[in-house]
Design a protein around this motif. Structure first.
Motif, PDB file in Angstrom:
ATOM      1  N   GLU A 139      44.673 -31.341  36.102  1.00  0.00           N
ATOM      2  CA  GLU A 139      44.717 -32.514  35.226  1.00  0.00           C
ATOM      3  C   GLU A 139      43.779 -33.639  35.667  1.00  0.00           C
ATOM      4  OE1 GLU A 139      48.684 -33.964  34.858  1.00  0.00           O
ATOM      5  OE2 GLU A 139      49.004 -34.072  37.011  1.00  0.00           O
ATOM      6  N   THR A 155      48.648 -30.227  26.353  1.00  0.00           N
ATOM      7  CA  THR A 155      49.981 -29.628  26.308  1.00  0.00           C
ATOM      8  C   THR A 155      50.996 -30.657  26.798  1.00  0.00           C
ATOM      9  OG1 THR A 155      49.069 -27.444  26.699  1.00  0.00           O
ATOM     10  CG2 THR A 155      51.414 -27.729  27.176  1.00  0.00           C
ATOM     11  N   ARG A 214      48.872 -27.140  35.702  1.00  0.00           N
ATOM     12  CA  ARG A 214      48.602 -28.501  35.214  1.00  0.00           C
ATOM     13  C   ARG A 214      48.297 -29.452  36.365  1.00  0.00           C
ATOM     14  NH1 ARG A 214      50.832 -31.303  30.577  1.00  0.00           N
ATOM     15  NH2 ARG A 214      50.444 -33.513  30.862  1.00  0.00           N
ATOM     16  N   ASP A 215      49.126 -29.370  37.388  1.00  0.00           N
ATOM     17  CA  ASP A 215      48.911 -30.240  38.566  1.00  0.00           C
ATOM     18  C   ASP A 215      47.518 -30.038  39.162  1.00  0.00           C
ATOM     19  OD1 ASP A 215      51.435 -31.258  38.352  1.00  0.00           O
ATOM     20  OD2 ASP A 215      52.301 -30.028  39.956  1.00  0.00           O
ATOM     21  N   ALA A 243      53.346 -25.738  35.112  1.00  0.00           N
ATOM     22  CA  ALA A 243      53.362 -27.034  35.809  1.00  0.00           C
ATOM     23  C   ALA A 243      52.396 -27.005  36.994  1.00  0.00           C
ATOM     24  CB  ALA A 243      54.780 -27.361  36.286  1.00  0.00           C
ATOM     25  N   ARG A 290      57.428 -27.484  25.818  1.00  0.00           N
ATOM     26  CA  ARG A 290      56.155 -26.761  25.778  1.00  0.00           C
ATOM     27  C   ARG A 290      56.425 -25.276  25.974  1.00  0.00           C
ATOM     28  NH1 ARG A 290      54.987 -26.205  31.439  1.00  0.00           N
ATOM     29  NH2 ARG A 290      56.218 -27.679  32.646  1.00  0.00           N
ATOM     30  N   VAL A 350      48.767 -23.773  28.873  1.00  0.00           N
ATOM     31  CA  VAL A 350      48.249 -25.105  29.155  1.00  0.00           C
ATOM     32  C   VAL A 350      46.931 -25.215  28.408  1.00  0.00           C
ATOM     33  CG1 VAL A 350      47.425 -26.729  30.901  1.00  0.00           C
ATOM     34  CG2 VAL A 350      49.365 -25.209  31.415  1.00  0.00           C
ATOM     35  N   ASP A 377      53.933 -32.558  28.589  1.00  0.00           N
ATOM     36  CA  ASP A 377      54.613 -32.414  29.867  1.00  0.00           C
ATOM     37  C   ASP A 377      56.106 -32.211  29.571  1.00  0.00           C
ATOM     38  OD1 ASP A 377      54.790 -32.294  32.562  1.00  0.00           O
ATOM     39  OD2 ASP A 377      54.099 -34.343  32.939  1.00  0.00           O
TER      40      ASP A 377
END
Lengths: 378, 378
Positions: free
Chosen positions: A305, A314, A301-302, A298, A320, A324, A316
């Protein structure tokens, strides 16, 4: 920076791995990093067990290693002892599992998830041809099963996107039509709690060189639940799967238990390297591993993205695994340049960048360093 | 005593092996002894290749290892480069070879030598059942082949008696009826010169943990001659046998060459342990190995053949491998007591004692010490 040290209950586990601090290793979903104890164990196997004990080692632990190490993996996938054997490659185990699953069936089709890792689809195709069934790729969200479906082969985590399938729900769907399910756990074993026994999964396979850190090409595993063992028939009837292998009988009688899934002489050096690598799992809780994996991915990703040209593929939320995957038209070049900067993920053609997060050794700083490097390149 | 040192051109080779001098190791036909360089090589693979280079090692030599190490074995079996691959177990390779041999055949039977090592017979039975052919065990002296014979599977050296079959004559017999021959070289590779290419052998398999000293359960090999490669079709269609494995294509297109016989991810630690073990063969001539093996086994035979209750079942003359098999009603007990005295051979039920002689490290003194110990027990 620093987010990791304060919030990571597994931070001390990284010290158990032989990893360079200047490398950001985010490819543990392809080849796990070596636990430090593996090197010494392999020396012990080569120098003492093989060198000093020679052939005698076969009766001093080697012969039973496939089942013993299998039981250790069983703990990670919710399998009671006597149901997991370590042997061969994932591809070969898929062949055994699917051949056994269609043995004697009067049903017409094998179903495989459409996004499967290629080897699963190739082997399923071979099994369909050998057994006179059809092979139908299907979307896991719309499997369209029926009473003509013999077996469904599903990848627990999609190797490209990192999507995690709902094993409970899908297993129930398959069982509702009277079919069998074979789960491929390559990208999920060691990432999250799995409950094969509780879900009445029919068969499962997985590799041990990704999140289990068994080493390059370390032997794979196969789960055959106790009640399915008497009916587990497959054509790789090698001598080590025999009920009495040293009787050297001309007729094949399979072992009554999970050892019937053994084929040839087990590869001991790699098997015992894996055995050593599994020690780390005695010290961690899979719930903690899962929680950290979700937090790491996470966080990454933050950070990425909104980078230009990047599409996160991937899912959210909770469905998952611990990777990623990013889509970018220059994925191949980007990954080559990241690797030059010691940020190691991998590229899957044509345009996917994969970053795997192994909670046992990856840190929040790894996520930040990787995101920063990617941002600079873009 | 002393016969060895004066007449043995390979005496210095023993120093390359990590063997205790107080052990008389005569089971190298079951598990070869470790060459000294293996331990360091395995450390290099674990600590540097895996630990430092991580996933990058796959493109720095690992990926091609099955073919590269295969070519090294090719030199020992008379196979030009590009025809031998190291992969999987002997049993799995037998399955591939036999499935490929019967692919598309309109013939009715598979023939296997009646005294075959069990796994060959078991796998041949499976292949016969899958392909709708019959399986017929036959005496190698009277194979009774016909134009209904699709393929003949023969053990070059009989694992029980040590008898060596005439590969040239039998291959010619098989070809005379238009059938294919698959040779199992487990007990002959590394023992004597073999000429697969020159004899137009169709397919061959063998293990690497006996006279090749690759380590316990080290991966096996498969020989597919160049002209047979386009027609080599078998159902273990794993991703590493694909023409473009990293394209991750949903359809299986086999590699045009011998790599089509690969299946899953190769087991690198064991593969490279074998690679190191093969170095010793760069320093010896197989003709010398054969000559010493015949001399060692003849010497041992002379010393034991008149012992009370002993019947030598290994053929005299040149048609034998490098073992001497003795029949005795108390074989199991005798072998247990020999092992207590550090004379290590093995027992094959019900009544066979096997003594394997590995010319690279066994000495004439080994033969004498073993014979003396056996004589004292009798």
């Amino acid at each position: 920076m620093g987010t990791g040290a304060r919030t990571d209950p597994l931070a001390h586990i990284r010290d158990l791995f032989d990893l360079d601090d200047d490398v950001v290793y985010l490819d543990g979903n392809s080849l796990g990093a070596p636990p430090k104890n593996v090197a010494a164990r392999v020396q012990e196997v080569v120098s003492r067990q093989w060198g000093r004990r020679l052939i005698r080692s076969w009766s001093e632990g080697w012969w039973e290693a496939p089942q013993r190490v299998g039981d250790r993996i069983g703990k990670l996938v919710g399998a009671a002892p006597g149901q997991v054997v370590v042997a061969d490659s994932t591809s070969v185990n898929l062949f055994k599992a699917l051949m056994a699953a269609v043995h004697g069936t009067d049903r017409a089709e094998i179903v495989v998830d459409a996004g499967t890792f290629p080897t699963d689809g190739y082997i399923a195709r071979s099994v369909a041809e050998l057994s006179g069934l059809t092979l139908r790729p299907a979307d896991p969200d719309d499997l369209a099963l029926s009473d003509t479906t013999a077996v469904v082969l599903l990848n627990h985590v999609d190797y490209r996107t990192g999507r995690l399938l709902d094993m409970a729900k899908l297993t129930e769907q398959v069982h509702a039509v009277g079919a069998k399910v074979v789960w491929d756990l390559c990208h999920s074993v060691g990432v999250l709690p799995i409950e094969l026994d509780a879900l009445n999964v029919n068969l499962a396979v997985g590799c041990t060189y990704k999140f289990l850190n068994g080493g390059p090409g370390s032997p794979a595993f196969l789960y055959v639940p106790t009640e399915a063992q008497p009916g587990f028939h497959q054509p790789l009837t090698g001598w080590t799967g025999h009920r009495s292998p040293f009787a050297m009988s001309p007729d094949y009688t399979p072992d009554p238990g999970v050892s019937r899934a053994r084929v040839g002489t087990p590869d001991i050096i790699s098997m015992l390297a894996l055995d050593a690598a599994l020690d780390v799992w005695d010290r961690v809780d899979l719930e903690d591993v899962r929680a950290k994996g979700l937090a790491l991915t996470a966080h990454f990703r933050d950070l990425v993205e909104d980078l230009p040209g990047i599409e996160v593929i991937t899912p959210d939320g909770e469905w998952r695994g611990h990777q990623v995957s990013l889509r970018h038209p220059d994925a191949a070049t980007l990954m080559r340049r990241l690797v030059e900067r010691q940020v190691i993920g991998d590229h899957r053609p044509p345009d996917v960048l994969r970053f795997g997060f192994a909670p046992l050794y990856n840190t929040f700083e790894d996520a930040e360093r990787a995101a920063t490097a990617l941002g600079e390149l873009l």
